[in-house]
Structures are given as C-alpha cells and as structure tokens.
Design a protein around this motif. Structure first.
Motif, PDB file in Angstrom:
ATOM      1  N   ALA A 162       0.846  -1.186   0.000  1.00 11.50           N
ATOM      2  CA  ALA A 162       0.000   0.000   0.000  1.00 11.50           C
ATOM      3  C   ALA A 162       0.884   1.238   0.000  1.00 11.50           C
ATOM      4  O   ALA A 162       1.903   1.302   0.691  1.00 11.50           O
ATOM      5  N   PRO A 163       0.538   2.251  -0.796  1.00 13.64           N
ATOM      6  CA  PRO A 163       1.395   3.429  -0.919  1.00 13.64           C
ATOM      7  C   PRO A 163       1.325   4.340   0.302  1.00 13.64           C
ATOM      8  O   PRO A 163       0.327   4.382   1.014  1.00 13.64           O
ATOM      9  N   GLU A 164       2.412   5.059   0.510  1.00 16.01           N
ATOM     10  CA  GLU A 164       2.472   6.063   1.572  1.00 16.01           C
ATOM     11  C   GLU A 164       2.111   7.424   0.978  1.00 16.01           C
ATOM     12  O   GLU A 164       2.648   7.831  -0.048  1.00 16.01           O
ATOM     13  N   VAL A 165       1.186   8.124   1.607  1.00 12.62           N
ATOM     14  CA  VAL A 165       0.796   9.446   1.131  1.00 12.62           C
ATOM     15  C   VAL A 165       1.887  10.453   1.500  1.00 12.62           C
ATOM     16  O   VAL A 165       2.268  10.575   2.659  1.00 12.62           O
ATOM     17  N   LYS A 166       2.415  11.146   0.498  1.00 16.30           N
ATOM     18  CA  LYS A 166       3.503  12.109   0.701  1.00 16.30           C
ATOM     19  C   LYS A 166       2.970  13.522   0.510  1.00 16.30           C
ATOM     20  O   LYS A 166       2.418  13.856  -0.527  1.00 16.30           O
ATOM     21  N   SER A 167       3.159  14.354   1.527  1.00 18.81           N
ATOM     22  CA  SER A 167       2.681  15.731   1.439  1.00 18.81           C
ATOM     23  C   SER A 167       3.604  16.604   0.614  1.00 18.81           C
ATOM     24  O   SER A 167       3.192  17.633   0.091  1.00 18.81           O
ATOM     25  N   ASN A 168       4.874  16.212   0.509  1.00 17.42           N
ATOM     26  CA  ASN A 168       5.859  17.034  -0.219  1.00 17.42           C
ATOM     27  C   ASN A 168       6.380  16.328  -1.467  1.00 17.42           C
ATOM     28  O   ASN A 168       7.525  16.483  -1.854  1.00 17.42           O
ATOM     29  N   ASP A 190       6.315   4.151  -7.806  1.00 18.98           N
ATOM     30  CA  ASP A 190       6.722   2.832  -7.302  1.00 18.98           C
ATOM     31  C   ASP A 190       8.106   2.516  -7.845  1.00 18.98           C
ATOM     32  O   ASP A 190       8.305   2.425  -9.061  1.00 18.98           O
ATOM     33  N   THR A 191       9.073   2.358  -6.931  1.00 17.88           N
ATOM     34  CA  THR A 191      10.432   2.075  -7.367  1.00 17.88           C
ATOM     35  C   THR A 191      11.186   1.341  -6.277  1.00 17.88           C
ATOM     36  O   THR A 191      10.852   1.428  -5.094  1.00 17.88           O
ATOM     37  N   THR A 192      12.189   0.605  -6.678  1.00 21.37           N
ATOM     38  CA  THR A 192      13.050  -0.096  -5.725  1.00 21.37           C
ATOM     39  C   THR A 192      14.339   0.670  -5.474  1.00 21.37           C
ATOM     40  O   THR A 192      15.298   0.124  -4.952  1.00 21.37           O
ATOM     41  N   LEU A 193      14.394   1.934  -5.863  1.00 24.74           N
ATOM     42  CA  LEU A 193      15.600   2.741  -5.685  1.00 24.74           C
ATOM     43  C   LEU A 193      16.027   2.782  -4.225  1.00 24.74           C
ATOM     44  O   LEU A 193      15.219   2.873  -3.310  1.00 24.74           O
ATOM     45  N   ASP A 381      10.505  14.973  -7.375  1.00 21.70           N
ATOM     46  CA  ASP A 381      11.935  14.888  -7.072  1.00 21.70           C
ATOM     47  C   ASP A 381      12.162  13.802  -6.038  1.00 21.70           C
ATOM     48  O   ASP A 381      11.799  13.942  -4.878  1.00 21.70           O
ATOM     49  N   ILE A 382      12.756  12.694  -6.462  1.00 20.71           N
ATOM     50  CA  ILE A 382      13.035  11.584  -5.535  1.00 20.71           C
ATOM     51  C   ILE A 382      14.516  11.252  -5.590  1.00 20.71           C
ATOM     52  O   ILE A 382      14.918  10.097  -5.634  1.00 20.71           O
ATOM     53  N   ASP A 383      15.346  12.301  -5.564  1.00 16.70           N
ATOM     54  CA  ASP A 383      16.792  12.113  -5.663  1.00 16.70           C
ATOM     55  C   ASP A 383      17.498  12.082  -4.320  1.00 16.70           C
ATOM     56  O   ASP A 383      18.716  12.091  -4.269  1.00 16.70           O
ATOM     57  N   SER A 384      16.766  12.087  -3.228  1.00 11.56           N
ATOM     58  CA  SER A 384      17.411  12.106  -1.929  1.00 11.56           C
ATOM     59  C   SER A 384      18.338  10.909  -1.771  1.00 11.56           C
ATOM     60  O   SER A 384      17.964   9.766  -1.991  1.00 11.56           O
ATOM     61  N   ARG A 385      19.577  11.189  -1.373  1.00 14.84           N
ATOM     62  CA  ARG A 385      20.561  10.102  -1.243  1.00 14.84           C
ATOM     63  C   ARG A 385      20.323   9.251   0.001  1.00 14.84           C
ATOM     64  O   ARG A 385      20.934   8.214   0.170  1.00 14.84           O
ATOM     65  N   SER A 386      19.448   9.708   0.860  1.00 21.29           N
ATOM     66  CA  SER A 386      19.121   8.905   2.028  1.00 21.29           C
ATOM     67  C   SER A 386      17.944   7.971   1.770  1.00 21.29           C
ATOM     68  O   SER A 386      17.505   7.250   2.643  1.00 21.29           O
ATOM     69  N   LEU A 387      17.449   7.996   0.538  1.00 24.94           N
ATOM     70  CA  LEU A 387      16.296   7.176   0.180  1.00 24.94           C
ATOM     71  C   LEU A 387      16.629   5.695   0.333  1.00 24.94           C
ATOM     72  O   LEU A 387      17.669   5.215  -0.103  1.00 24.94           O
ATOM     73  N   ASN A 388      15.729   4.995   0.969  1.00 26.53           N
ATOM     74  CA  ASN A 388      15.942   3.569   1.166  1.00 26.53           C
ATOM     75  C   ASN A 388      14.721   2.827   0.638  1.00 26.53           C
ATOM     76  O   ASN A 388      13.691   2.750   1.290  1.00 26.53           O
ATOM     77  N   GLY A 389      14.839   2.314  -0.612  1.00 21.45           N
ATOM     78  CA  GLY A 389      13.712   1.672  -1.266  1.00 21.45           C
ATOM     79  C   GLY A 389      13.373   0.328  -0.652  1.00 21.45           C
ATOM     80  O   GLY A 389      14.077  -0.169   0.225  1.00 21.45           O
ATOM     81  N   PRO A 390      12.319  -0.336  -1.102  1.00 24.29           N
ATOM     82  CA  PRO A 390      11.454   0.144  -2.189  1.00 24.29           C
ATOM     83  C   PRO A 390      10.579   1.322  -1.756  1.00 24.29           C
ATOM     84  O   PRO A 390      10.257   1.475  -0.586  1.00 24.29           O
ATOM     85  N   VAL A 391      10.226   2.145  -2.732  1.00 23.42           N
ATOM     86  CA  VAL A 391       9.407   3.320  -2.483  1.00 23.42           C
ATOM     87  C   VAL A 391       8.048   3.116  -3.117  1.00 23.42           C
ATOM     88  O   VAL A 391       7.945   2.730  -4.278  1.00 23.42           O
ATOM     89  N   ASN A 392       7.005   3.362  -2.358  1.00 20.01           N
ATOM     90  CA  ASN A 392       5.631   3.366  -2.882  1.00 20.01           C
ATOM     91  C   ASN A 392       4.964   4.617  -2.329  1.00 20.01           C
ATOM     92  O   ASN A 392       4.497   4.639  -1.199  1.00 20.01           O
ATOM     93  N   TRP A 393       4.991   5.660  -3.135  1.00 20.79           N
ATOM     94  CA  TRP A 393       4.466   6.961  -2.712  1.00 20.79           C
ATOM     95  C   TRP A 393       3.208   7.288  -3.487  1.00 20.79           C
ATOM     96  O   TRP A 393       3.018   6.855  -4.625  1.00 20.79           O
ATOM     97  N   MET A 394       2.376   8.106  -2.893  1.00 23.73           N
ATOM     98  CA  MET A 394       1.159   8.532  -3.556  1.00 23.73           C
ATOM     99  C   MET A 394       0.838   9.973  -3.169  1.00 23.73           C
ATOM    100  O   MET A 394       0.978  10.361  -2.011  1.00 23.73           O
ATOM    101  N   GLY A 395       0.476  10.755  -4.145  1.00 28.76           N
ATOM    102  CA  GLY A 395       0.053  12.132  -3.919  1.00 28.76           C
ATOM    103  C   GLY A 395      -1.029  12.486  -4.915  1.00 28.76           C
ATOM    104  O   GLY A 395      -1.289  11.750  -5.867  1.00 28.76           O
ATOM    105  N   ALA A 396      -1.658  13.615  -4.707  1.00 30.93           N
ATOM    106  CA  ALA A 396      -2.739  14.023  -5.612  1.00 30.93           C
ATOM    107  C   ALA A 396      -2.641  15.507  -5.910  1.00 30.93           C
ATOM    108  O   ALA A 396      -2.250  16.307  -5.053  1.00 30.93           O
TER     109      ALA A 396
END
Length: 534
Positions: A162-168, A190-193, A381-396
C-alpha cells in the motif's frame, strides 16, 4: 333534368374550397414570412429546423460566454501587469541599494518603499476579483492535496505494498492555463531505488600508497615523462560527451578539477572524486538517478612512451577500462478523475511534466523525453541520497477549481475551455523575505535572482493567459461563422420564398374569382326546370 342534387354546383364548390385552402396557406406564409408554420406544413422539415434553431440559440449563448471569458482574463492580466511593474521597481531598488555610494539612510528609504510595494503585491493578489470570484489567490490553479477522500480508489488499491501518502511529493506545480479535464489527479511512484542506486564507475588503476592530493600523476600512477591521458565521458541518455586530457605533471587535485570542470561545462550530471583513504582510485558517480544518467568512461593514451597506458589512471590493457555505469528507471502511474490509469516510465528521478494545451496525454520530462501525463505541470523529485527503497508513494493534484467556459452549444469537454490561474502571492513567488537595508543584503538579494524569478513567473502566467485569450477570440470567430452558416441553412429550410408565394397567391386569387363565378353559373342551371312547369 334533376333538381334534388346539383352536381355541377357541388363539383364547382369542391374546387372552390380547395382554392380557398391554398389561398389561406398563401396568406399565412406571406404574413408570417415562414414556409413552415405548423408541423402539418412539413413534419420532417420542422424537426430539422427546430434542431438547427437550438444550435443557433446555443451558439449565441456560447458567444456571450466566450466574451465573458475574455473579460475575466483581461481583468486578471491587468492585475498581473501591475504586479510585474512592482517587481521591476523592486529589482531596481535592489540594484540601487547594492551600490557602494549609498548611505544607510538611502537604503532605509529604499527598504521602506520596498515594504510598501510588497504589501501592494499581496493586496492586489487578494482583491483582484471578477463577479466576486478571486482570480489570483490560487483557487483557480492547481494544489497538492493529502485528503484521501479525494484520491482515486483505483490508485489506493493498485499494486503492493500500500502506498504512503507524501505531502511534499510535488514541487513547482503550475496550471498550464488551459486544462483539458478538471478534477483530482492521483500520482503513484513505485520504485526499488535505494541510496546506492546512482550510476557509478571507478578508475582501473589505484594510486601508490601514501600519496596525497598534491602528488603528481607521475608519482601517484607512475606515468612517464611527457605522458598524457585523454578520458572521455559519454552520457547516452542525454547525448552529452565530455573529454579531458591529463598530464603527468598534474597533481591529483588539479586532475580532479580538470575532470569536474569538463563534466560541468558539457552538462553531464556526473561528480568526480578521489579518496586517498580508500583504494586510491578516482570515482565517478551520477548526480541523479535513472537510466537517463547512465554513462561510459573510456580512456585513450594521447602521447608518451607508454602507448598502452599501463601506467595511468586507466589501463588500456584492462577490459574494465571501458566502464558502463547504469541507473534504474522509475515507474509512475497517473490516475485521472475518472480513475483511468496512465502508466509512465521515467528515465530520470527528477520528473518534470508539462501540459500541452488541449491534450492531457502529452508531456516532457526534464530532458525532453515524451511522456503521457495529466495536463498540469509539476516536478517529482526523488533524488534524496538517504532514500531507502522500495518506495511506494502517492500524492494528488487538485485542479477542480479551474474555471470552465461553455463555449460550445452542446455538452462534453470539447465544448468547454478550462482556464486556470496560479497564485501570485509573495509566498508563491518566494518573495516573503526581501531585505535591502544594507549593501550586503541588497547584493545577496541581487545574487539570489529572486526578483528575476518572480518576473519570469508573472511573465509565464501572462503568456498563458494571453494564449487562452487568443484561443477564445478564435473560438468567437468560429462561433459567429458557424452560426451564420447554420442560420442560412435553417432559413432555406423554414423561411418562405416571398416571390414564389406572391406568384402563387395571385394565381389562387384568380382561381377563387373564377370558382365563385362558376358556382353562380352552376346554381342557375336548375332554374331552367321552371320552364317545364309553366
């Protein structure tokens, strides 16, 4: 001879009634000016004519709506013109205050004027209205929302987990003035980055132990006297190439500076480093994620006693000299207001979509790669170097507030033009902090180019509104031409031909007079029977 039934009179009377009926229709058409006055006159023609009249009437109202739309746009554009003039004055004040010949009193006066002008920008933004509707506060634009009740249900159940709702999740959101379909658009990423998913490459040769950044390449990598090495960087996703030639007398820091300067000059998103505490090799890493930023590193000996580059940063005898560094693509899914999903594949983790007016299926990422998208401009923008995938984000993105003008006579999106206007407040233009009270702060304001950014922002809004106004003006011309053509067709179908009807009236009047005379003659025929009785 018979007297009970006067067949001559009956026959003449029947024809006279037919003539009078025709005469009635002739007079009805001439007095009304129309050929069809009731359904019995031409049932099929009446149906077609009424549909045409509905179209003509609808086009008239669509014309009025388009005129109102132009009036609204002109109201907004006039306010934007004044805001732009204020920003130009603020820019002038910054330049004046940044000059060294000004005193503190001068700069305080500049700051006082600037404060008043900044307040006026927000006042204009909050008070510019059309028919009591605020035009510049962003209510007619696009806004990010985290209200799950507005999200597409299909987006919430799409894929796992299930995706995480991202405010930013979004930045640089902007309405493109004309929006094809208003509503709420839900975007899933949706990415495994992970933090390591940047394209990377290492030099094949390691420096000798114990050297530092001031050590020459001759010492660190045993390059011979007069030897040079040319390194080529190629970023296939952007067709960009950078070449740099290193000399045996260059220090490691000088070589690093040469490499980075060449990469930056050619616009390659690659960072060069050298770590003396590690294996003593040069490393190269993409600044951004995505296969767009894959790159190759190729070395070739330009001159010197060692044609094979056995002793250099790269060893031409080593197959690893040609190094390909690969990144990953990012999966993006956009759900329209109707829940329809548009799957995208972005080759850059900084994804920019730009709407093409009139088409919600075309957009471009940062490097111009065509992507299907929703009809509004934004940056992911999902270039944060602290990102720890997998990522499942959702916004509207909510573009429900855009104003739709009914510029056609029928229903459907093709008969409407939606116009959006972004927020012009100081906060939206990042101008809330404006300090020119000292030379340093004024110079910082000039260097930050905040005012220039605001001017460009307002110019963009004015340009988009101008494009919408031009579109509405062309819509009006088309409506007028179409209404004229349909009115002409309806007239041919329904209106009476006066010349033809006058000719028919004259004929029927003569027939009526003749019929009346003949009826009188027929009535006299039976009187001859009286002679037989006398």
């Amino acid at each position: 001879m018979r007297i009970n039934n006067n067949i001559f009179a009956q026959n003449t009377s029947r024809y006279l009634n037919i003539t009078e009926s025709r005469l009635y229709k002739d007079m009805e058409r001439l007095s009304s000016g129309t050929r069809i006055n009731k359904a019995a006159d031409d049932a099929a023609g009446l149906g077609i004519s009424e549909k045409m009249r509905t179209q003509i009437s609808g086009m008239g109202k669509a014309y009025e709506n388009a005129q109102d739309g132009i009036s609204l746009i002109q109201t907004a554009e006039g306010a934007l013109d004044r805001i732009q003039a204020i920003l130009r004055r603020l820019r002038d004040l910054s330049l004046l205050s940044a000059n060294g010949d000004k005193t503190d009193d001068d700069r305080n006066s500049y700051q006082a004027e600037a404060d008043q002008l900044l307040q006026e920008v927000d006042r204009i933004t909050n008070t510019t209205e059309y028919n009591t509707m605020k035009l510049l506060t962003g209510t007619l634009g696009v806004s990010a929302t985290t209200d799950l009740s507005k999200f597409s249900s299909a987006a919430q159940t799409f894929g796992t987990p299930a995706p995480e709702v991202k405010s930013n999740m979004f930045s640089n959101t902007s309405i493109a003035s004309t929006v094809h379909t208003k509503g709420v658009y839900t975007v899933r990423v949706d990415t495994t980055l992970t933090s390591n998913d940047f394209a990377k490459a290492l030099s094949t040769q390691a420096a000798v132990p114990g050297v530092g950044s001031s050590t020459t390449l001759a010492t660190a990598f045993a390059m011979g006297a007069g030897e040079t090495e040319t390194i080529t960087f190629a970023q296939s996703g952007t067709d960009k190439v950078a070449r740099v030639t290193l000399h045996e007398g260059d220090t490691i820091s000088e070589a690093l500076e040469k490499i980075q300067r060449s990469l930056d000059f050619e616009g390659l998103s690659v960072k060069a480093e050298w770590d003396p505490t590690g294996n003593g090799r040069f490393s190269f890493e993409a600044i951004k994620r995505g296969s767009m930023y894959d790159f190759q590193v190729v070395s070739a000996n330009s001159s010197g006693p060692d044609p094979n580059n056995d002793n250099a940063i790269f060893d031409m005898n080593d197959p690893a000299t040609v190094t390909t560094a690969a990144g990953q693509d990012i999966s993006i899914t956009v759900f329209g207001p109707d829940g329809t999903a548009q799957p995208l594949t972005s080759s850059s983790s900084t994804f920019r979509s730009d709407m093409i007016p009139g088409s919600e299926t075309s957009a471009f990422d940062l490097e111009g790669s065509v992507q299907g998208i929703i009809g509004v401009s934004f940056t992911l923008d999902i270039d944060s170097r602290s990102l720890n995938g997998p990522v499942n984000w959702m916004g509207a993105l909510d573009v429900s507030g855009v104003m739709e003008f009914q510029v056609g006579p029928n229903n459907g999106v093709d008969h409407r033009i939606a116009v959006g206007i972004d927020n012009t407040s100081l906060n939206a233009m990042n101008l809330e902090k404006y300090d020119i009270s000292s030379q340093d702060s004024a110079q910082s304001m000039v260097d930050s180019e905040k005012i220039d950014g605001g001017l460009s922002y307002i110019s963009l809004l004015r340009g988009r509104l101008g494009a919408s106004q031009n579109r509405l003006e062309n819509t009006i011309k088309n409506l007028l031409q179409s209404r004229e053509n349909i009115a002409s067709a309806e007239s041919r179908l329904r209106d009476a031909d006066i010349a033809e009807e006058t000719t028919r009236l004259t004929k029927d009047q003569i027939m009526q007079q003749a019929g009346t005379a003949m009826l009188a003659q027929a009535n006299d025929i039976t009187r001859s029977t009286l002679q037989l009785l006398s």
